[in-house]
Design an enzyme around this catalytic site. Structure first.
Site, mmCIF file in Angstrom:
data_model
loop_
_atom_site.group_PDB
_atom_site.id
_atom_site.type_symbol
_atom_site.label_atom_id
_atom_site.label_comp_id
_atom_site.label_asym_id
_atom_site.label_seq_id
_atom_site.Cartn_x
_atom_site.Cartn_y
_atom_site.Cartn_z
ATOM 1 N N LYS A 116 4.705 -6.214 -3.208
ATOM 2 C CA LYS A 116 5.375 -5.168 -3.987
ATOM 3 C C LYS A 116 4.630 -4.814 -5.267
ATOM 4 C CE LYS A 116 10.009 -6.117 -2.188
ATOM 5 N NZ LYS A 116 9.622 -7.169 -1.231
ATOM 6 N N GLY A 164 13.777 -7.991 3.477
ATOM 7 C CA GLY A 164 15.006 -8.387 4.149
ATOM 8 C C GLY A 164 16.096 -8.838 3.205
ATOM 9 N N ASN A 291 7.514 -0.249 4.041
ATOM 10 C CA ASN A 291 7.597 -1.146 5.191
ATOM 11 C C ASN A 291 6.509 -0.750 6.171
ATOM 12 O OD1 ASN A 291 11.051 -0.933 4.707
ATOM 13 N ND2 ASN A 291 9.915 -2.814 4.503
ATOM 14 N N ARG A 293 5.773 -1.211 9.285
ATOM 15 C CA ARG A 293 6.181 -1.529 10.660
ATOM 16 C C ARG A 293 7.205 -0.495 11.111
ATOM 17 N NH1 ARG A 293 11.209 -3.074 9.267
ATOM 18 N NH2 ARG A 293 11.484 -4.269 7.342
#
Length: 455
Positions: A116, A164, A291, A293
């Protein structure tokens, strides 16, 4: 095109990928733990190979065993899905070293955007707005106190690595800071093996808006519109929709252009998502994270754009150009996704593993999709994420989508385990949600207190 692809995941996303791969005429290899021997993805794949015992660290996170399975079966590429190794740059590098194509961005880009702090620095270089916050890693409470005083409360503490919802804490004042920092740091260390934190000013109330992007090796980058993911519990998404009712035409153009600029800046390839926080009062938006993915909520984007994101991932990984250009992408109607979990909402959302004794999934009509790996007689193992299905609907407008979702949830019937279907039905029927009047605080501060009173 590849001849054979190994799917390094389990559950509904493994089933979703296997179906897309098969539709492309490519062979499939499933991996499984001993706990997943009878899982649906194992039955659907052309080949299946056990990679270890039930614990994720010994199976779905076991890089050596997964790569050995790819070599043993002759798989030319690996699709990681989401979770597990999907954002692990070490695994991506190992795939590269073994001449196995990792279906995702390069390890270099993953490192750049997965951390991040690094991502924040790159977005500043790209001219994408970011929230005021720390300039680098924060390791001690003394550093945290000093930075928080400079940027002002409330603040968010976030783990530099991972996602998450792990290693995240909201802090309203200096009295809360030290215990919150220590707890978040310990959680981050346990979850990611990295206790580095960073701090940013909290945008509150806010909408959580994310933009789906696709890039190829020829330098083409497009967006597929935005999703509103503001309905969250403990930083975990519960329900998503596209498009967002909080965004008008001008702001939509601005936020999607910023996402494309961000992806172009890092020469992004494959599917990715740029996440923003939107301050509705000012109309300003701020980069939150990327993200690298496919997302859990990608089906709502597929419904409104007509683009199969998983197939695009595979084509891009094969070296092909994107099959669509930005001017070819059109958006139609409204889509909503509800995540169905084996959990008990009336008992603090405690997981509810067990054997499914009877199952009826909603069906019929145009614009209804259920992504799941469940079947009657299947035993949900206690070792993994509790999500067991996703119900996705598409309507000509938001009202039609809401009504279609209510109908679908009323039909959803699973016996043998406790699920959150009734919880989702109440949420999708709530007057605030029906009106589109919610932000990231709504579920925890407004809906849940009333829902829990019903006991």
């Amino acid at each position: 095109m590849f001849n054979k692809i190994l799917i390094a995941n389990r559950g509904e996303i493994a089933v979703r990928i296997i179906r897309a791969v098969r539709e492309l005429g490519v062979g499939t290899v499933a991996i499984y733990s001993t706990a997943d021997r009878d899982a649906l993805h194992v039955h659907l794949a052309d080949e299946a190979i056990c990679v270890g015992p039930a614990r994720s660290t010994e199976s779905y996170l076991n890089m050596n065993n997964i790569l050995s399975a790819a070599v043993a079966t002759g798989a030319q590429a690996i699709h990681p899905g989401f979770g597990f190794l999907s954002e692990n740059s070490k695994f991506a590098r190992l795939c590269e070293e073994m001449n196995i194509k990792f279906i995702g961005p390069s390890a270099k880009v993953m490192d750049m955007m997965g951390d991040k702090i690094n991502a924040r620095a790159e977005m500043i270089k790209a001219g994408v707005p970011v929230t005021p916050g720390s300039e680098g890693e924060v390791h001690t409470t003394d550093e945290a106190v000093k930075i928080a005083e400079e940027i002002g409360y409330p603040i968010m503490l976030k783990a530099s690595a991972g996602g998450g919802g792990k290693g995240i804490r909201k802090v309203n004042n200096v009295e809360e800071l030290v215990p919150a920092f220590e707890a978040a740091q310990a959680e981050a260390q346990a979850a990611f093996g990295n206790g580095a934190m960073f701090i940013e000013r909290m945008i509150f109330p806010a909408r959580h808006i994310e933009v789906q992007i696709l890039g190829d090796s020829q330098g083409n980058v497009i967006h597929l519109g935005e999703r509103d993911c503001s309905l969250q519990r403990n930083n975990q998404k519960v329900l998503e929709e596209s498009p967002s009712v909080a965004i008008g035409h001008t702001l939509r153009n601005e936020i999607t252009a910023a996402a494309v600029k961000a992806a172009q800046h890092v020469s992004y390839e494959n599917a990715g998502t740029i996440e923003f926080l939107l301050d509705e009062s000012s109309g300003k938006f701020y980069f939150m994270e990327m993200n690298t993915r496919v997302q859990v909520e990608h089906p709502v984007t597929e419904f409104v754009s007509g683009v199969d994101i998983v197939k695009e991932q595979i084509r891009v990984a094969n070296g092909n150009e994107l099959s669509v250009k930005q001017e070819d992408v059109t958006f139609s109607g409204h889509a909503i996704e509800c995540r169905i979990n084996a959990e008990n909402p009336k008992f603090n959302f405690a997981p509810s593993p067990g054997k499914i004794t009877n199952l009826f999934l909603p069906s019929g009509g145009v614009g209804l999709r259920v992504d799941s790996a469940m079947y009657s007689g299947y035993s949900i193992p206690p070792y993994y994420d509790s999500m067991i299905a996703k119900v996705i609907v598409h309507g000509e407008n938001r009202f039609e989508a809401l009504m279609k979702m209510q109908r679908a949830l009323l039909e959803f019937d699973v016996e043998g385990v406790i699920t959150n279907v009734d919880f989702q039905l109440e949420l999708i029927s709530d007057p605030h949600v029906v009106a589109g009047d919610y932000d990231t605080s709504f579920l925890g501060n407004v809906f849940l207190p009333e829902y829990q009173k019903e006991d």
